[in-house]
Design a protein around this motif. Structure first.
Motif, mmCIF file in Angstrom:
data_model
loop_
_atom_site.group_PDB
_atom_site.id
_atom_site.type_symbol
_atom_site.label_atom_id
_atom_site.label_comp_id
_atom_site.label_asym_id
_atom_site.label_seq_id
_atom_site.Cartn_x
_atom_site.Cartn_y
_atom_site.Cartn_z
ATOM 1 N N THR A 86 40.845 34.590 38.312
ATOM 2 C CA THR A 86 41.791 34.752 37.210
ATOM 3 C C THR A 86 43.226 34.734 37.714
ATOM 4 O OG1 THR A 86 42.425 36.147 35.342
ATOM 5 C CG2 THR A 86 41.666 37.275 37.327
ATOM 6 N N SER A 87 44.136 34.436 36.804
ATOM 7 C CA SER A 87 45.564 34.485 37.122
ATOM 8 C C SER A 87 46.203 35.777 36.609
ATOM 9 C CB SER A 87 46.282 33.280 36.514
ATOM 10 O OG SER A 87 46.162 33.304 35.105
ATOM 11 N N ILE A 88 45.403 36.651 36.027
ATOM 12 C CA ILE A 88 45.910 37.941 35.542
ATOM 13 C C ILE A 88 46.377 38.770 36.741
ATOM 14 C CG2 ILE A 88 45.134 40.144 34.571
ATOM 15 C CD1 ILE A 88 43.592 38.627 32.518
ATOM 16 N N PRO A 89 47.528 39.451 36.619
ATOM 17 C CA PRO A 89 47.997 40.303 37.724
ATOM 18 C C PRO A 89 46.954 41.356 38.111
ATOM 19 C CG PRO A 89 49.699 40.083 36.040
ATOM 20 C CD PRO A 89 48.446 39.459 35.480
ATOM 21 N N GLY A 90 46.934 41.694 39.396
ATOM 22 C CA GLY A 90 45.948 42.642 39.914
ATOM 23 C C GLY A 90 45.939 43.967 39.194
ATOM 24 N N SER A 91 47.100 44.501 38.825
ATOM 25 C CA SER A 91 47.143 45.793 38.145
ATOM 26 C C SER A 91 46.482 45.713 36.766
ATOM 27 C CB SER A 91 48.579 46.289 38.012
ATOM 28 O OG SER A 91 49.361 45.352 37.288
ATOM 29 N N VAL A 92 46.653 44.597 36.078
ATOM 30 C CA VAL A 92 46.033 44.411 34.764
ATOM 31 C C VAL A 92 44.527 44.217 34.928
ATOM 32 C CG1 VAL A 92 45.949 42.948 32.703
ATOM 33 C CG2 VAL A 92 48.154 43.477 33.775
ATOM 34 N N PHE A 93 44.133 43.436 35.932
ATOM 35 C CA PHE A 93 42.716 43.225 36.207
ATOM 36 C C PHE A 93 42.019 44.560 36.455
ATOM 37 C CE2 PHE A 93 39.227 42.659 39.178
ATOM 38 C CZ PHE A 93 38.447 41.722 38.511
ATOM 39 N N LYS A 94 42.616 45.391 37.293
ATOM 40 C CA LYS A 94 42.017 46.689 37.618
ATOM 41 C C LYS A 94 41.977 47.599 36.394
ATOM 42 C CE LYS A 94 43.372 46.434 42.436
ATOM 43 N NZ LYS A 94 44.294 46.940 43.459
ATOM 44 N N HIS A 95 42.985 47.533 35.554
ATOM 45 C CA HIS A 95 42.991 48.333 34.323
ATOM 46 C C HIS A 95 41.813 47.947 33.432
ATOM 47 C CE1 HIS A 95 44.341 49.257 30.141
ATOM 48 N NE2 HIS A 95 44.578 50.415 30.720
ATOM 49 N N ARG A 96 41.575 46.644 33.255
ATOM 50 C CA ARG A 96 40.447 46.184 32.424
ATOM 51 C C ARG A 96 39.117 46.634 33.022
ATOM 52 N NH1 ARG A 96 42.808 41.483 29.856
ATOM 53 N NH2 ARG A 96 44.721 42.432 29.088
ATOM 54 N N LEU A 97 39.010 46.533 34.331
ATOM 55 C CA LEU A 97 37.760 46.944 34.979
ATOM 56 C C LEU A 97 37.548 48.445 34.862
ATOM 57 C CD1 LEU A 97 35.438 45.526 36.239
ATOM 58 C CD2 LEU A 97 36.583 45.618 38.429
ATOM 59 N N ARG A 98 38.622 49.232 34.949
ATOM 60 C CA ARG A 98 38.488 50.682 34.758
ATOM 61 C C ARG A 98 38.050 51.006 33.334
ATOM 62 N NH1 ARG A 98 42.970 50.866 38.281
ATOM 63 N NH2 ARG A 98 44.417 50.930 36.545
ATOM 64 N N LEU A 99 38.513 50.242 32.347
ATOM 65 C CA LEU A 99 38.062 50.468 30.972
ATOM 66 C C LEU A 99 36.566 50.210 30.851
ATOM 67 C CD1 LEU A 99 40.918 48.821 28.862
ATOM 68 C CD2 LEU A 99 40.483 51.268 29.199
ATOM 69 N N LEU A 100 36.092 49.160 31.500
ATOM 70 C CA LEU A 100 34.687 48.773 31.394
ATOM 71 C C LEU A 100 33.762 49.590 32.283
ATOM 72 C CD1 LEU A 100 35.168 44.902 31.352
ATOM 73 C CD2 LEU A 100 34.354 46.306 29.448
ATOM 74 N N ALA A 101 34.234 49.966 33.476
ATOM 75 C CA ALA A 101 33.350 50.585 34.462
ATOM 76 C C ALA A 101 33.813 51.946 34.963
ATOM 77 C CB ALA A 101 33.186 49.637 35.658
ATOM 78 N N GLY A 102 34.919 52.459 34.429
ATOM 79 C CA GLY A 102 35.425 53.728 34.932
ATOM 80 C C GLY A 102 35.769 53.604 36.404
ATOM 81 N N SER A 103 35.288 54.537 37.191
ATOM 82 C CA SER A 103 35.528 54.467 38.637
ATOM 83 C C SER A 103 34.281 54.011 39.389
ATOM 84 C CB SER A 103 35.978 55.830 39.163
ATOM 85 O OG SER A 103 34.960 56.789 38.938
ATOM 86 N N ALA A 104 33.273 53.544 38.660
ATOM 87 C CA ALA A 104 31.993 53.182 39.258
ATOM 88 C C ALA A 104 31.940 51.718 39.684
ATOM 89 C CB ALA A 104 30.862 53.496 38.284
ATOM 90 N N TRP A 105 33.004 51.253 40.315
ATOM 91 C CA TRP A 105 33.039 49.888 40.835
ATOM 92 C C TRP A 105 33.768 49.895 42.165
ATOM 93 C CZ3 TRP A 105 37.937 47.499 41.258
ATOM 94 C CH2 TRP A 105 38.969 48.142 40.598
ATOM 95 N N GLU A 106 33.496 48.860 42.965
ATOM 96 C CA GLU A 106 34.121 48.734 44.275
ATOM 97 C C GLU A 106 34.769 47.368 44.382
ATOM 98 O OE1 GLU A 106 30.839 49.086 46.955
ATOM 99 O OE2 GLU A 106 30.386 51.146 46.331
ATOM 100 N N LEU A 107 36.022 47.340 44.787
ATOM 101 C CA LEU A 107 36.708 46.096 45.079
ATOM 102 C C LEU A 107 36.395 45.737 46.523
ATOM 103 C CD1 LEU A 107 38.658 43.841 44.250
ATOM 104 C CD2 LEU A 107 40.535 45.335 44.977
ATOM 105 N N ARG A 108 35.581 44.696 46.723
ATOM 106 C CA ARG A 108 35.116 44.336 48.059
ATOM 107 C C ARG A 108 36.085 43.422 48.784
ATOM 108 N NH1 ARG A 108 30.962 47.480 49.472
ATOM 109 N NH2 ARG A 108 30.064 45.828 50.686
ATOM 110 N N ASP A 109 36.770 42.527 48.040
ATOM 111 C CA ASP A 109 37.687 41.578 48.655
ATOM 112 C C ASP A 109 38.501 40.905 47.573
ATOM 113 O OD1 ASP A 109 38.914 40.076 50.623
ATOM 114 O OD2 ASP A 109 37.193 38.785 51.042
ATOM 115 N N VAL A 110 39.673 40.381 47.957
ATOM 116 C CA VAL A 110 40.507 39.579 47.078
ATOM 117 C C VAL A 110 40.975 38.381 47.896
ATOM 118 C CG1 VAL A 110 42.607 39.488 45.667
ATOM 119 C CG2 VAL A 110 41.343 41.634 45.866
#
Length: 113
Positions: A86-110
């Motif tokens: 995606t071209s969405i900024p990282g902070s926005v991407f992480k915000h969407r993922l927090r809405l969907l998964a809370g803190s139950a996700w791991e960012l493995r690589d970018v």
């Protein structure tokens, strides 16, 4: 500029129904589709914004979308791996993922593109 985010959902069962905006899907393809929808359009952001105490105070930049976003998912034993491009900024991407998964996700690589 696009980026590829490599995400791990170590306990998918704990994600479903865990919050107002959480994932609802079963399986890797469903999780990937929900995240892809959340990146391509602003429906999830709009629901979240409307639930805030003062929706007009929410930074509109958090509503950024990428109609070309693509997410694929793979099941590995009991965990799910997602790759989102995606071209969405990282902070926005992480915000969407927090809405969907809370803190139950791991960012493995970018990675770029």
């Amino acid at each position: 500029m696009t980026a590829r985010y490599f995400i791990r959902l170590p306990d998918p069962d704990a994600l479903r129904g865990s919050g107002e905006f959480s994932f609802r899907s079963q399986g890797a393809e469903g999780f990937a589709e929900e995240l892809q929808d959340a990146l391509r359009n602003d429906a999830l952001f709009a629901r979240w914004r409307d639930a805030q105490e003062d929706p007009d105070d929410v930074d509109p930049a958090l509503g950024a979308t990428d109609p070309e976003a693509h997410v694929r998912g793979e099941q590995h034993d009991l965990q799910i791996d997602l790759v989102a491009t995606t071209s969405i900024p990282g902070s926005v991407f992480k915000h969407r993922l927090r809405l969907l998964a809370g803190s139950a996700w791991e960012l493995r690589d970018v990675r770029a593109g």
